[in-house]
Design a protein around this motif. Structure first.
Motif: not given
Length: 766
Positions: A172-182, A390-402
């Motif tokens: 969602r941080a990347m403006n993706m809404h739908w995964t072809f999984n599981p 997507a908020d291009l300045d709010a990408q901290q979720t991606r690859l975060c420490a958690e």
């Protein structure tokens, strides 16, 4: 400029969400009312556009430039006709002719495309789909977790749920809404290149892991942290002729309902999966993309599926150019829609030909409305009308420490110790000089299939992990290159020579899966094989290194089971790492040096060779009635197998009842003791067999498992409840029933008979 673009997009988003005269823009109204209001405002062309998924403009730029003139003439390549470029796609978006995009890999492109879509008359946002199979790994700059086959080795649904939840946030941080999984196919042929995308060979384990994954992705499907799951591929593609992706599948309805349907049904009925993808293959002579029995009778009629069905990549066209059940594209579109298809995954001519079919009266517009209603419902539930960008300045979720920590934890839980004759864990004080070699020793290939290249700083290779974990050890590295098909004999000889100088040797072998070199891959989608031996000079490398007389261990990085029988007979230790993701090198090193005690178990049987296929633990009694000659009939490693650096003993299996009614329940209890000198986690497995039945039943079926962490010397009573559902079977009329008779309960560390404790009970007449 970037700030101005964000402010403009946010302003557009605000306009889209502001209540006005059009009820569909009012977020305070019910989803159903908003859908119906919007649907009645739409033209036929706009409705058909919602059913059209198209690739992003960067994908077109990247691929149209590399196709040859001959390739452009093929039906599959028609998507990249000269003249169908980015400008055309953007124009179609503004005309409301595209309702979904795929193969969009950056938030910037997603926002750009969405901006053009929102310029259309009704401002219906696009839904962006992506193959986020193990994290949003197909796009750069995201957390890459172990692939599904490794995740299944953890026997940890809660871990699967956590990974899916984290993946949803990064998407969602990347403006993706739908995964072809599981991918909840049941893998029964190791030659098939997509085994690594599945959760293995057992229907119940696949259902459990798939359900947790779906629940993790979707949440309640009512927030900007949720994404739509897609159960795939429906159905039978994991048992194709000759193990070839998309080849025909011919199985009985009984096998479908007993083996292949249950994971899909679980994800639909219990998990509420919002979408489903049909399979490339034909099923019993009917291509799945035009199989009305699958899509309407079973999926919607029996299971009550209320989401939408999407095709796989240009597979509706294949009704014409491959399966030859349709005379032309128009007929192919007609047959697929009337069989239950809701959305077309990429290709030209969809909009014009489907509109023609409606105007000609062959497809009722009400049938189109049914598909569009399902698609719009998903878009409203995902909040796309209120939050299209997507908020291009709010990408901290991606690859975060958690998320990085979860990737490491998952890798640790996915690595299976197949064999250990006392060599492991390694003593850094004893082995001061270690040779490391093999195609996967120092390569990003550990990321696995469905992964883009990631920043090297975010990926820990196995060689890097070894140096991190054991900094006092000298690691001599002989690079064998990344390509198993083009290994250099001189490099093999160099490794053999240096092996004699080392205290210990580590060979990291397996297959190559990275999509950036599509034609060079040996495993993954559309990469099927006629055998499961190591490719190229890898076997020679292992034998020559082992001939040094120094202790030699094998680490495998691969997505399918490999027939490493020689290594199993001659090497003291083998580790199956699968495709462990970006933290995989660290996890493997921690296990080799004993910082982590391995706990994973095999979710799929490892055959000795392709000649044993199909070999799976839950076979029918007559499967091995006449044993093979001239070889060992047992698989190399059975389902559920996996070693630890401690030992576990099972004792005192008891049942709460000797007799129950068909609708009754009982409990099984067993004592599990950590008899070793270090703490460890054991995956306790419970199997059941119906000993005598009106139709043949498997010799055992996994019905429950439990991860038990035990201190050294600790004992614990592990309790399982046995329900009527676990005892149910399909009678001769394919109706579920619990038949009276004797049942066997088996509990132990794997599916191997000699390791299982057994007790029996009886189901009496009602």
């Amino acid at each position: 400029m970037k700030k101005l673009m964000i402010m403009t997009l946010m302003a557009l988003a605000g306009c889209a969400a502001t209540p006005g005269t059009e009820p569909y823009k009012d977020a305070s109204l019910s989803v159903e009312r908003r859908v119906e209001d919007l649907l009645r405002r739409m033209t036929l062309e706009e409705k058909v556009g919602q059913m059209n998924q198209f690739v992003g403009i960067e994908h077109i730029k990247a691929n149209s430039g590399v196709l040859t003139e001959e390739e452009l003439k093929t039906n599959t390549a028609q998507a990249f006709y000269p003249g169908i470029g980015p400008d055309t796609v953007l124009r179609w978006a503004e005309e409301g002719r595209i309702g979904s995009f795929l193969h969009v890999l950056t938030p910037e492109e997603a926002n750009l495309l969405q901006e053009h879509v929102m310029r259309a008359r009704l401002g219906i946002p696009a839904i962006f789909g992506i193959d986020a199979i193990h994290g949003n790994a197909n796009a750069p700059g995201n957390t890459v977790y172990p692939t599904n086959i490794g995740l299944a080795s953890s026997f940890n649904p809660e871990l699967a749920r956590r990974i899916a939840r984290e993946t949803a946030r990064e998407m969602r941080a990347m403006n993706m809404h739908w995964t072809f999984n599981p991918n909840v196919e049941v893998a029964r042929d190791a030659r098939w290149g997509r085994c690594g995308e599945t959760f293995g060979e057992d229907p119940w384990l696949v259902a459990c892991m798939g359900l947790a994954t779906t629940e993790g992705y979707q949440g309640a499907l009512n927030s900007t942290q949720d994404v739509l799951a897609c159960a795939k591929h429906f159905v039978g593609g994991s048992q194709p002729v000759n193990g070839t992706n998309g080849a025909p599948c011919d199985v009985s309805e009984r096998t479908l309902r007993e083996v292949f349907f249950p994971p899909f049904r679980t994800n639909i009925v219990r998990g509420g999966a919002g979408s489903l993808m049909t399979s490339h293959n034909e099923l019993n002579g009917i291509p799945c993309h035009e199989n009305e029995w699958l899509m309407e009778e079973v999926l919607r009629g029996e299971w009550g599926f209320d989401g939408f069905v999407v095709s796989d990549w240009m597979d509706i066209e294949h009704l014409y150019d491959l399966h030859a059940t349709a005379e032309n594209l128009k007929e192919a579109f007609y047959r697929s829609i009337m069989a239950g298809m809701d959305m077309h995954m990429h290709g030209l001519h969809w909009n014009e030909l489907v509109c023609e079919l409606v105007r000609e009266g062959r497809i009722p517009e009400s049938r189109i409305d049914a598909s569009v209603r399902r698609i719009l419902t998903a878009k409203f539930r995902l909040g796309l009308f209120e939050h299209p960008y997507a908020d291009l300045d709010a990408q901290q979720t991606r690859l975060c420490a958690e998320h990085r920590a979860t990737a490491l934890d998952a890798a640790r839980q996915s690595v299976v110790l197949l064999k250990n004759d006392g060599l492991l864990p390694l003593d850094a004080a004893k082995y001061r000089r270690i040779l490391v070699t093999g195609i996967n020793a120092d390569d990003e290939n550990i990321l696995g299939d469905w992964s883009a290249s990631q920043d090297p700083e975010d990926v820990t290779t196995i060689l890097e992990g070894l140096r991190q974990v054991a900094p006092g050890v000298r690691f001599d590295f002989v690079d064998q290159g990344w390509d198993p098909r083009n290994m250099d004999p001189a490099k093999v000889a160099e490794a053999a020579a240096k092996a004699r100088q080392a205290d210990l040797n580590i060979v990291v072998a397996g297959e190559y899966m990275m999509r950036r070199r599509w034609m060079e891959r040996t495993c993954g989608e559309d990469t099927d094989r006629d055998n499961i031996a190591l490719v190229g000079l890898q076997q020679e490398l292992i034998e020559r290194v082992a001939a040094s007389g120094k202790p030699t261990l094998l680490v495998l990085v691969n997505g399918r089971p490999l027939g490493v029988e020689w290594a199993a007979e001659h090497l003291p230790a083998i580790v199956e790492a699968w495709e462990p993701g970006m933290a995989g090198g660290r996890a493997v090193a921690e296990i080799l040096f004993g910082e982590v005690n391995p706990s994973a178990k095999l979710p799929i049987t490892i055959p000795r060779s392709a000649g044993q296929i199909q070999v799976y633990y839950n076979h029918k009694p007559s499967h091995y009635f006449h044993p093979v000659v001239c070889s060992d009939p047992e698989p190399l490693y059975p389902f559920g197998h996996g070693l630890s650096y401690t030992t576990f003993a099972y004792s005192d299996l008891t049942l709460s009842h000797e007799t129950i009614a068909p609708d009754g329940r009982l409990t099984a209890e067993v004592t599990v003791t950590n008899t070793g000198k270090r703490d460890g986690t054991e995956i306790v497995q419970l199997y059941i067999r119906d000993l005598f039945s009106s139709v043949t039943r498997p010799v055992k079926e996994l019905k429950a498992f439990s991860r038990e962490s035990l201190k050294a010397g600790e004992s614990r009573r592990v309790r399982f409840e046995i329900t009527p559902e676990m005892l149910s079977m399909l009678d001769r009329n394919l109706q579920p029933i619990v038949e009276p008779g004797e049942f066997r309960v088996m509990v132990g560390p794997s599916s191997r008979d000699k390791e299982l404790l057994t007790q029996t009970f009886e189901v009496c007449e009602q």
